[in-house]
Design a protein around this motif. Structure first.
Motif, PDB file in Angstrom:
ATOM      1  N   GLY A 141      62.910 -28.502 -27.916  1.00 36.53           N
ATOM      2  CA  GLY A 141      62.403 -27.174 -27.630  1.00 36.53           C
ATOM      3  C   GLY A 141      62.726 -26.728 -26.224  1.00 36.53           C
ATOM      4  N   PRO A 142      62.279 -25.526 -25.888  1.00 42.48           N
ATOM      5  CA  PRO A 142      62.662 -24.946 -24.602  1.00 42.48           C
ATOM      6  C   PRO A 142      61.960 -25.542 -23.395  1.00 42.48           C
ATOM      7  N   GLY A 271      49.943 -22.151 -31.025  1.00 40.15           N
ATOM      8  CA  GLY A 271      51.033 -22.577 -31.886  1.00 40.15           C
ATOM      9  C   GLY A 271      50.611 -22.620 -33.327  1.00 40.15           C
ATOM     10  N   GLU A 276      53.349 -24.426 -29.247  1.00 39.42           N
ATOM     11  CA  GLU A 276      54.496 -23.537 -29.104  1.00 39.42           C
ATOM     12  C   GLU A 276      54.505 -22.819 -27.760  1.00 39.42           C
ATOM     13  N   ARG A 277      53.315 -22.641 -27.181  1.00 33.05           N
ATOM     14  CA  ARG A 277      53.255 -21.958 -25.883  1.00 33.05           C
ATOM     15  C   ARG A 277      51.935 -22.313 -25.191  1.00 33.05           C
ATOM     16  N   ALA A 299      52.610 -16.394 -20.620  1.00 32.17           N
ATOM     17  CA  ALA A 299      52.872 -17.481 -21.558  1.00 32.17           C
ATOM     18  C   ALA A 299      54.080 -18.292 -21.117  1.00 32.17           C
ATOM     19  N   PRO A 301      56.688 -20.919 -22.881  1.00 32.43           N
ATOM     20  CA  PRO A 301      57.105 -21.590 -24.111  1.00 32.43           C
ATOM     21  C   PRO A 301      57.161 -23.102 -23.904  1.00 32.43           C
TER      22      PRO A 301
END
Length: 431
Positions: A141-142, A271, A276-277, A299, A301
């Motif tokens: 993920g990021p 999430g 997710e954040r 937010a 990520p």
């Protein structure tokens, strides 16, 4: 003869054993009891695997362990194999050196989502602690968010950002090395409630971030105080802040960014069934030095959140406990007659490895002042009889040396050892 049982074989335990030797000479017998078959506590499973010079302190503990009046009693769980009450009947003094292995909770909505990991679990995973070897952190993920402003947060960020080649010479376990090598995290964000002057990060650990092959540490210049304000800091803190100022001036682009986000606190993790954040609120510092939210949120990520906000000592049945401070209730190390706490179990999670040495000598002084020279208690003979009757499979220090030899023999090229991550494998390797 004084008989002393120490629960926990980390630095606090071994420094206390050393102190008892110095205080009482040949007139003491010390048993160091640990639930794992391997000694040294956080030296083995807490200190970062790429900090081998720090781990070398275990050689000092080895000298204590191999002396005639100190022994290691591994693979024995206090509570199930033997109780505190039984130990107090057997020994003149029982010293709790159990450390603080449990994470403080984040305590925000969403902190129970998959992908939220306490630092004890994450550090234990890459260090091969049997309790956490099965962890499967989402290294994709990021981004990853690391919450905390101390050296543990730095360790986590550094481990996430390193290349496989940069772990040469370390004892990071194979499953972690294999997982970290190809991971795709692009940004590691370190969240700190307060500003650069309030960090608990030491210069050496901060400086390491500036020399990573594929990662660039960054600091927003707006978060830094005026340079002249650094004069009020102690020398070590000034060096740490100097590193942060250098990071703010560094605009080199690399594959991974380690971003310091000051005056920021997580308020919610969101999430769909997993992280997710992270929703972060800007903070300001009140007149009393506390950080409070400004109402401004944003937010970040992230697929993973690692919480590095401190630790707690787990309670033990029959031992007074201070739930607010997360440690055993004690008066300068004294809990009850013949019952003591040392190290993080006494102080809470503060200080360095070396801080535990004077702590150990304090407890030895208390034992000398509080207890008679010969109470007639059976000590280790009584423990051996009890554990034998219960069929407990005790691991000795000589057994540990065989386990260590097997780990060294199994090491990959350039590594000092390959740790066993399962207790059954440790027990099998001791013969």
């Amino acid at each position: 003869m004084r008989h002393v049982a120490i629960i926990g074989s980390g630095p606090a335990g071994y420094y206390t054993a050393e102190a008892c030797q110095k205080a009482f000479g040949d007139d003491v017998r010390v048993d160091i009891i640990d639930r794992l078959p391997v000694p040294y506590g956080l030296i083995r499973t807490g200190v970062a695997p790429d900090h081998q010079s720090i781990k070398a302190v275990s050689r000092r503990y080895e000298a204590t362990a191999l002396s005639d009046n100190v022994r290691f009693v591994g693979n024995v769980t206090v509570g199930s194999d033997v109780t505190i009450a039984e130990l107090r009947d057997l020994y003149d003094a029982v010293v709790l050196a159990t450390g603080a292995p449990h994470d403080n909770p984040l305590g925000i909505p969403g902190d129970d989502l998959p992908g939220v990991i306490g630092s004890a679990a994450f550090v234990g995973w890459y260090n091969g602690h049997p309790d956490f070897a099965g962890l499967s952190p989402p290294l994709h993920g990021p981004g990853a968010v690391v919450v905390g402003a101390g050296n543990v947060a730095l360790d986590v960020a550094r481990i996430l950002a390193k290349t496989g080649d940069e772990f040469t010479g370390s004892d990071i376990v194979a499953h972690a090395l294999d997982a970290l090598g190809p991971h795709r995290i692009e940004t590691v964000t370190i969240l700190a409630r307060r500003g650069p002057h309030a960090i608990a990060m030491t210069p050496k650990e901060l400086g390491e971030l500036g020399h990573l092959a594929r990662a660039t540490p960054t600091v927003d210049p707006a978060d830094l105080p005026a340079p002249e304000a650094d004069a009020a800091l102690d020398p070590g803190q000034r060096k740490s802040v100097a590193h942060l100022r250098a990071f703010a001036d560094n605009h080199e682009l690399k594959a991974i960014t380690v971003a310091f986000d000051f005056f920021a606190m997580p308020v919610r993790i969101e999430g769909d069934e997993r992280v997710e954040r992270v929703i972060v609120e800007r903070t300001h510092i009140n007149a009393d030095g506390r950080a409070s939210g400004t109402g401004e949120t944003y937010a970040i990520p992230a697929a993973m959140v690692v919480s590095c906000i401190g630790y707690r000592t787990p309670p033990i049945d029959g031992v007074p406990y201070d739930a607010k401070l997360g440690r055993f209730a004690n008066d300068d190390g004294r809990i009850a007659p013949g019952l003591y706490a040392v190290g993080w179990a006494r102080r809470g999670p503060t200080g360095t490895i070396g801080t535990n040495r004077p702590d150990g000598f304090l407890i030895a002084d208390h034992i000398g002042a509080d207890l008679p020279e010969d109470s007639g208690k059976p000590g280790r003979a009584g423990l051996d009889a009890l554990l034998d009757a219960r069929g407990t499979d005790v691991v000795t220090f000589r057994d540990w040396q065989n386990i260590e030899k097997a780990e060294i023999a199994a090491a990959r090229a350039g590594a000092p050892r390959e740790k066993f991550i399962a207790i059954a494998d440790m027990l099998a390797a001791r013969k």
